[in-house]
Design an enzyme around this catalytic site. Structure first.
Site, PDB file in Angstrom:
ATOM      1  N   LYS A  33      44.957  28.075  59.673  1.00 18.91           N
ATOM      2  CA  LYS A  33      44.754  27.080  58.621  1.00 18.91           C
ATOM      3  C   LYS A  33      44.642  25.701  59.270  1.00 18.91           C
ATOM      4  CE  LYS A  33      46.434  26.797  53.871  1.00 18.91           C
ATOM      5  NZ  LYS A  33      47.422  27.411  52.956  1.00 18.91           N
ATOM      6  N   PHE A  87      46.510  49.092  26.874  1.00 19.50           N
ATOM      7  CA  PHE A  87      46.475  48.967  28.329  1.00 19.50           C
ATOM      8  C   PHE A  87      45.598  47.813  28.799  1.00 19.50           C
ATOM      9  CE2 PHE A  87      47.285  53.808  28.309  1.00 19.50           C
ATOM     10  CZ  PHE A  87      48.637  53.592  28.068  1.00 19.50           C
ATOM     11  N   SER A  90      41.727  32.728  40.333  1.00 19.47           N
ATOM     12  CA  SER A  90      42.889  33.502  39.937  1.00 19.47           C
ATOM     13  C   SER A  90      42.922  34.669  40.913  1.00 19.47           C
ATOM     14  CB  SER A  90      42.762  33.995  38.490  1.00 19.47           C
ATOM     15  OG  SER A  90      43.942  34.657  38.101  1.00 19.47           O
ATOM     16  N   SER A 102      42.410  25.181  54.001  1.00 20.46           N
ATOM     17  CA  SER A 102      42.016  26.554  53.666  1.00 20.46           C
ATOM     18  C   SER A 102      40.538  26.783  53.937  1.00 20.46           C
ATOM     19  CB  SER A 102      42.320  26.844  52.191  1.00 20.46           C
ATOM     20  OG  SER A 102      43.698  26.749  51.930  1.00 20.46           O
ATOM     21  N   GLU A 131      43.892  49.652  35.579  1.00 20.70           N
ATOM     22  CA  GLU A 131      43.119  48.912  34.583  1.00 20.70           C
ATOM     23  C   GLU A 131      42.630  47.557  35.075  1.00 20.70           C
ATOM     24  OE1 GLU A 131      45.379  52.034  32.498  1.00 20.70           O
ATOM     25  OE2 GLU A 131      46.016  50.434  33.876  1.00 20.70           O
ATOM     26  N   ASP A 143      44.725  35.935  52.918  1.00 25.15           N
ATOM     27  CA  ASP A 143      45.846  36.820  53.249  1.00 25.15           C
ATOM     28  C   ASP A 143      46.964  36.698  52.219  1.00 25.15           C
ATOM     29  OD1 ASP A 143      46.319  34.220  54.161  1.00 25.15           O
ATOM     30  OD2 ASP A 143      47.341  34.846  55.992  1.00 25.15           O
ATOM     31  N   SER A 178      40.025  61.006  25.564  1.00 20.33           N
ATOM     32  CA  SER A 178      40.684  60.444  24.380  1.00 20.33           C
ATOM     33  C   SER A 178      39.861  59.327  23.746  1.00 20.33           C
ATOM     34  CB  SER A 178      42.069  59.904  24.740  1.00 20.33           C
ATOM     35  OG  SER A 178      42.958  60.945  25.078  1.00 20.33           O
TER      36      SER A 178
END
Length: 626
Positions: free
Chosen positions: A246, A396, A123, A39, A370, A154, A349
């Site tokens: 790769k 949320f 992550s 990679s 979010e 990708d 709100s």
């Protein structure tokens, strides 16, 4: 700005450096017996051109606010990122062989334990949001010349969060942002869905509003030209879609499946020998460009942020804590021009619109996305450029839990404010009710969880959060609640308040937000039944004021009732139970929302689901009989 093709020698030197980066990646992963050399190899020319031809860096101060930023969203390619910094001269190349060792900060995926890393990655799908936040600040707040580059794999481009962020970047015309897609065709376990369909990538990115350029990711000339085009393009961000392989230039490995996340083992020596044979100048040494002297980021001071005026309420005033949040946000915004607010189309709100109305240039609308909302805030707060407050309905934030978790790994100081918590929001029903939010934020390492109950304590929570390291969460409520604190009341993280007491108290009631008022009402009713109750407002659930609860719990005979508008697991009740676990002679009754609620009037719901004053009175009476 016309393009000048690099000289032939420069091109060859960049090729040679790319091969050296490949060799470093092989050697370091061999030493650690783990990692992702293939990679890394697909990125070698991209890294070489970025570090030694394009980016402006300050090796003495890698997080110089005026330097270019680089986010390696495909964090598993960390070895080649480390190799590039080592080749640039930041630290000795020999240190690369400490990759993944327990006493080395060259971890398997990048973290800000390293002074040249802004955020933790690995992550997948989160780097573009962080980069977009950096670029937004650079363009709109710093008005500086630094640029932000994000390298995306990708495989991770299948993540919806990537496209949330691409939309955001194009909407705000972040022409100082360049997203580089390393399209090396192969995922972890099989080829990616699009493999090398470069036209599909281009069409999608153009549809999202990007200047989309398809290049040969191993061609130095093409990369240089594309990066120049990115810098010259105005009013839209650029995506460089690099066709790569790769394991590039690894004989018998290049573009073959089943080599993801594996050191080369007994093939390493042969591959290194082949790569060395491709290098024209074995002693090649290149240096990055230096940080621009023009277009510097301004010096900022985000210390000691204060409310510009103290709270100004009357005891008994009925004010929702979500409204007090908006008031306080505008006040600290008046005190410091680096306070910013971000929201996901709930600003009228959550009342973050109070800052927008006062300082529109410091409000960032992230729309209903979010995950991107959180990532942009983390990016905006990097290098201490801003104090970011992110608001939406508390529930949320569960959608963005991974981004918040990675924020903690990234040592972020972002402040999160979740309104509309609990079943007390009423008729909107369970999909809108934050009933897991305290649990979510309590699990975050180093977090602080505020649960203010009235307007005064909410304003002080906002002020404290603005000055507190780590992730902060402020839980605000939809219903109006009475002001119970004087405007000059002093609040401290980890210190609760006794809001009702008598020497004869026989039971301790603990509640936060709306349940504090149910506790107070229950105490009134219990007194009519000749039982006196003490009431504590914890103010912060994490850290919890354990000493206060122990002291007053003992004075009340060890009888405690904890009540919360939250599910059983992970909230205020379990925080109290955990605090008391090592202590004898306590009996705790925990009232919580036991199942998925439904639509209905708030007062009816809190009674139906067992957290009303009536339920507290019953719990107190049952505990008195034990």
């Amino acid at each position: 700005m016309s393009y000048h093709k690099p000289e032939a020698k420069t091109v060859q030197d960049l090729k040679d450096v790319a091969h050296k980066l490949r060799i470093h990646s092989i050697n370091s992963t061999q030493a650690s017996k783990s990692g992702h050399p293939t990679s890394c190899s697909s990125l070698a020319e991209i890294m070489s051109v970025l570090f030694f031809q394009q980016m402006r860096l300050n090796l003495k101060h890698p997080r110089d606010p005026s330097s270019d930023r680089l986010i390696l969203s495909k964090g598993h390619a960390a070895p080649i990122l480390y190799a590039a910094w080592a080749e640039a001269g930041l630290f000795p190349v020999s240190e690369l062989n400490n990759l993944r060792k327990i006493d080395s900060d060259l971890e398997g995926h990048p973290t800000p334990r390293l002074n040249f890393i802004d955020v933790g990655t690995g992550s997948l799908g989160q780097g573009v949001a962080v980069g977009a936040g950096m670029a937004y600040v650079g363009k709109n707040l710093d008005n500086a010349s630094y640029r932000t580059y994000v390298i995306v794999g990708d495989g991770e481009s299948a993540e919806g969060s990537v496209w949330e962020s691409l939309h955001f970047a194009a909407h705000y015309k972040l022409d100082n942002l360049c997203v580089i897609f390393d399209v090396n065709r192969l995922g972890q376990s099989e080829p990616t869905s699009l493999q090398h369909q470069m036209d599909v990538y281009r069409d999608r990115l153009e549809a999202f509003g990007f200047n989309a350029l398809v290049v040969d990711g191993h061609d130095i000339d093409e990369l240089c030209k594309a990066l120049h085009c990115a810098e010259s393009t105005k009013n839209k961000p650029t995506a460089i879609i690099a066709k790569t392989y790769k394991g590039k230039d690894f004989p018998e490995i290049e573009d073959l499946d089943n080599w993801h996340g594996k050191p080369l083992g007994d093939k390493a020596a042969g591959v290194i020998k082949h790569l060395q044979g491709l290098i024209v100048n074995q002693n090649v040494k290149m240096s990055p460009k230096k940080t621009c002297k023009t277009g510097q980021a301004p010096e900022v001071d985000i210390n000691n942020i204060k409310l510009c005026t103290p709270p100004s309420y009357k005891l008994g005033d009925s004010i929702a804590t979500r409204l007090a949040y908006g008031t306080a946000l505008a006040k600290i915004g008046a005190d410091n021009d680096r306070v910013i607010a971000l929201d996901g189309d709930t600003k009228n709100s959550t009342y973050s619109d109070k800052l927008r109305n006062a300082y529109p240039e410091r409000y960032i609308e992230c729309f209903i996305a979010e995950q991107n909302l959180v990532g942009v805030a983390i990016g905006a707060a990097c290098r201490r450029r801003t104090v970011a407050f992110v608001s939406t309905f508390a529930t949320f934030f569960t959608r963005a839990y991974d981004q918040i978790r990675m924020g903690a790994i990234s040592q972020t100081n972002v402040n999160f404010v979740g309104s509309h918590c609990g079943c007390s929001i009423g008729e909107d029903g369970p999909s809108q009710m934050g009933l897991e939010d305290i649990a979510l934020f309590r699990t975050i390492p180093g977090s602080t969880v505020f649960y203010p109950s009235d307007a005064v304590s909410t304003e002080r929570a906002v002020e404290l959060a603005a000055n507190t390291k780590g992730v902060c969460f402020i839980r605000t409520s939809r219903p109006n609640t009475a002001v119970i604190y004087n405007n000059d009341e002093i609040f401290t993280i980890g210190r609760g308040k006794v809001v009702r007491q008598k020497p004869s108290d026989e039971v301790l009631l603990i509640g936060g937000g709306i349940t504090l008022y149910e506790c107070l009402a229950a105490a009134e009713q219990l007194e009519k039944e000749c039982i006196t109750a003490r009431v504590i407002d914890p103010f912060t659930v994490k850290p919890l004021d354990v000493d206060l609860i122990l002291e007053h719990g003992k004075l009340c005979g060890g009888r405690i009732v904890v009540v919360e508008d939250h599910y059983q697991q992970g909230g205020l009740g379990e925080a109290v139970l955990s605090a008391l676990a090592a202590h004898r002679n306590f009996v705790v009754k925990h009232l919580f929302v036991p199942t998925v609620p439904r639509s209905g009037p708030p007062a009816v719901l809190i009674d139906m689901f067992g957290i009303s004053a009536r339920n507290i009175v019953e719990a107190a009476n049952s505990i008195m009989k034990k």
